[in-house]
Design an enzyme around this catalytic site. Structure first.
Site, mmCIF file in Angstrom:
data_model
loop_
_atom_site.group_PDB
_atom_site.id
_atom_site.type_symbol
_atom_site.label_atom_id
_atom_site.label_comp_id
_atom_site.label_asym_id
_atom_site.label_seq_id
_atom_site.Cartn_x
_atom_site.Cartn_y
_atom_site.Cartn_z
ATOM 1 N N GLY A 46 -8.742 15.166 -1.701
ATOM 2 C CA GLY A 46 -9.442 16.285 -2.325
ATOM 3 C C GLY A 46 -9.643 17.468 -1.409
ATOM 4 O O GLY A 46 -10.146 17.338 -0.303
ATOM 5 N N THR A 47 -9.224 18.638 -1.896
ATOM 6 C CA THR A 47 -9.184 19.829 -1.059
ATOM 7 C C THR A 47 -8.901 21.024 -1.934
ATOM 8 O O THR A 47 -8.476 20.870 -3.070
ATOM 9 C CB THR A 47 -7.971 19.715 -0.101
ATOM 10 O OG1 THR A 47 -8.084 18.542 0.656
ATOM 11 C CG2 THR A 47 -7.875 20.890 0.819
#
Lengths: 251, 273
Positions: free
Chosen positions: B69-70
């Site tokens: 997640g980013t």
């Protein structure tokens, strides 16, 4: 059985020589002469064509080979060894294009060939390659380059060089005659290569094979007619020079 | 034995437990070899990484959620390339860190961003940095951006199907000008003017696409980069922390700023709160 073939063929002598490598260099000196000249916008390779037997087709053995669109090489020494080196170099040129997305620089492919040659001077059961190579071409940024490798695996950059049978004579001629004016134009550089070869080749233009690469153009092998024309021009220039000298002496 | 060596024959005793390529390939100092056939990265026979990962995820009882997640984004404009990333590392519903550095500074002219699995990205991009340094030592000139991205892409292809999770952008300035490439774990490698990766990429694309024009000034480009990440972190649960922004110029990259998104969002959404 295995023990007999595992011994290294190239070992040091008591006084620090690698005799197999030096014998390989002797084999190179028996090969026909090749000369390479780096001009400003052109690089020239010239080789002495050995006379062929009557029944032999002339064009099957070529001593000037293309490694990639912008790089080519001439060799002196054992033709069969050269075939192996050239095949590996061609594969490496394409492999480089695939991995790095850029064509090889002349220095890179020379370094690869030199590393290959060195590996064979330090492995068990193998003998060194018996060839010296002159590698010419243009880098991606347009700089012309000429490199020479020898059987020991060393390589150097040159402005002009010769390898093979009468390399010393040709190199001395080049040292005297390679000047900035001598390579101002493409034609001048080609003529210099022919003049250098004429020093050592018997019976003139018939026994010379010449190849040129111009910047951003593929290798071009000159036809015998073109070489004859250039040889005739050189002869004429020589006569004119001789005439001028005579006139100076008499006046 | 000499004849065995030259003919390339591999005897049974050499192979053993590990799948390896013949020694010659590994010893070549100038060749780029990666992947499970390379001696350095060999896998034991019979290992199945994808199956193992499936068994670790929620449904089968054990719940090991890898860091994921980013939001990262990068775009080219007249004065170079802007790179902006967030800094949150999440493991499932837990925020593992709010200050992860998702940009790796390969050399003064090359940057790599990371999204996907943090461990995978960090390892492979540091390996890429090592290869870039070796390239510079061997060839006496800096590696081009296309070559660096090609190396990373080939590393990914060597492990295709084995569960790597990497979405990376390689940006730099070389002889051909500014370069921006997107590389991911499938082996995709694309050159483009604008990319955004990570689970917040949709939000970032929306903001940057609507605010982009070719002749932006440098200040406008900085604002656009900050906005893109800020809005993505506002809406995406898995992005947050600070915005790290870099500007790739002709003579190298500069780190523009590091701003907290919780302050930035107030600037951009006056009146919403």
């Amino acid at each position: 059985m295995a023990a007999r073939y595992d011994r290294a063929i190239t070992v040091f002598s008591p006084d620090g020589h690698l005799f197999q490598v030096e014998y390989a260099q002797e084999a190179v000196k028996k090969g026909s002469t090749a000369v390479g000249i780096r001009g400003k916008d052109i690089v020239v390779l010239g080789v002495e064509k050995k006379s062929v037997a009557k029944l032999q087709e002339e064009r099957t053995v070529r001593k000037i080979c293309v490694l990639d669109e912008h790089v080519c090489m001439a060799f002196a020494g054992l033709t069969a060894d050269a075939r192996i080196v050239i095949n590996r170099a061609r594969v490496e040129c394409q492999s480089h294009r695939l991995t790095v997305e850029d064509p090889v620089t002349v220095e890179y492919i020379t370094r690869y060939i030199a590393t290959l040659k060195q590996r064979y001077t330090q492995s068990n059961g193998r003998r060194p390659f018996g060839i010296s190579a002159l590698i010419v071409g243009f880098d991606y940024d347009g700089t012309p380059r000429l490199y020479q490798t020898d059987p020991s695996g060393t390589y150097h950059a040159w402005k002009a060089n010769a390898i093979g049978r009468s390399a010393k004579t040709v190199r001395e001629f080049l040292e005297k005659n390679y000047t900035e004016e001598a390579i101002t134009g493409d034609n001048e550089a080609i003529k210099l290569a022919i003049k250098a070869l004429l020093e050592v080749v018997q019976s003139g233009g018939k026994n010379i094979e010449l190849a040129i690469i111009r910047r951003n153009q593929p290798l071009k092998i000159l036809e015998s007619k073109e070489i004859e024309t250039l040889v005739a021009e050189i002869e004429k220039e020589k006569e004119e020079e001789a005439e001028k000298k005579k006139q100076k002496k008499s006046s | 034995m000499a004849l065995l060596d030259i003919s390339g024959f591999k005897s049974r005793s050499d192979q053993g437990v590990f799948r390896t390529e013949s020694l010659q390939q590994w010893n070549r100092a100038d060749h780029f070899t990666f992947g499970s056939k390379c001696q350095e990265f060999a896998l034991p026979v019979g290992v199945d990484p994808v199956g193992f990962l499936k068994s670790c995820s929620g449904e089968n009882g054990v719940s090991i959620d890898l860091d994921h997640g980013t939001t990262t984004l990068a775009f080219k404009f007249r004065h170079g390339v802007i790179v902006a990333v967030d800094s949150r590392a999440s493991a499932g519903r837990y925020i593992a860190s709010k200050e992860v550095n998702k940009v790796i500074e390969i050399n003064p002219y090359l940057l790599g961003t990371m999204s996907g699995s943090a461990a995978d990205c960090q390892y492979w991009e540091r390996l890429l940095a090592k290869e870039c340094r070796l390239y510079k030592l061997r060839n006496k000139e800096r590696i081009s951006v296309s070559a660096a991205s090609k190396l990373l892409c080939n590393m990914m292809l060597g492990y295709r199907g084995m569960g790597l999770s990497v979405g990376s952008m390689i940006c730099g300035w070389d002889k051909k000008g500014p370069g921006l490439y997107y590389v991911d774990d499938n082996g995709t490698r694309l050159s483009g003017r604008m990319f955004s990766t990570g689970c917040g990429n949709g939000f970032a694309y929306g903001v940057v696409d609507s605010g982009y024009h070719e002749d932006m000034t440098v200040e406008e480009a900085y604002e656009l980069g900050l906005r893109g990440i800020t809005h993505a972190t506002h809406r995406d649960a898995y992005s947050g922390g600070v915005v790290n922004m870099y500007h790739m110029q002709e003579d190298g990259w500069i780190k523009v700023c590091q701003e907290d998104v919780s302050e930035l969002i107030h600037r951009y959404k006056k009146g919403m709160f």
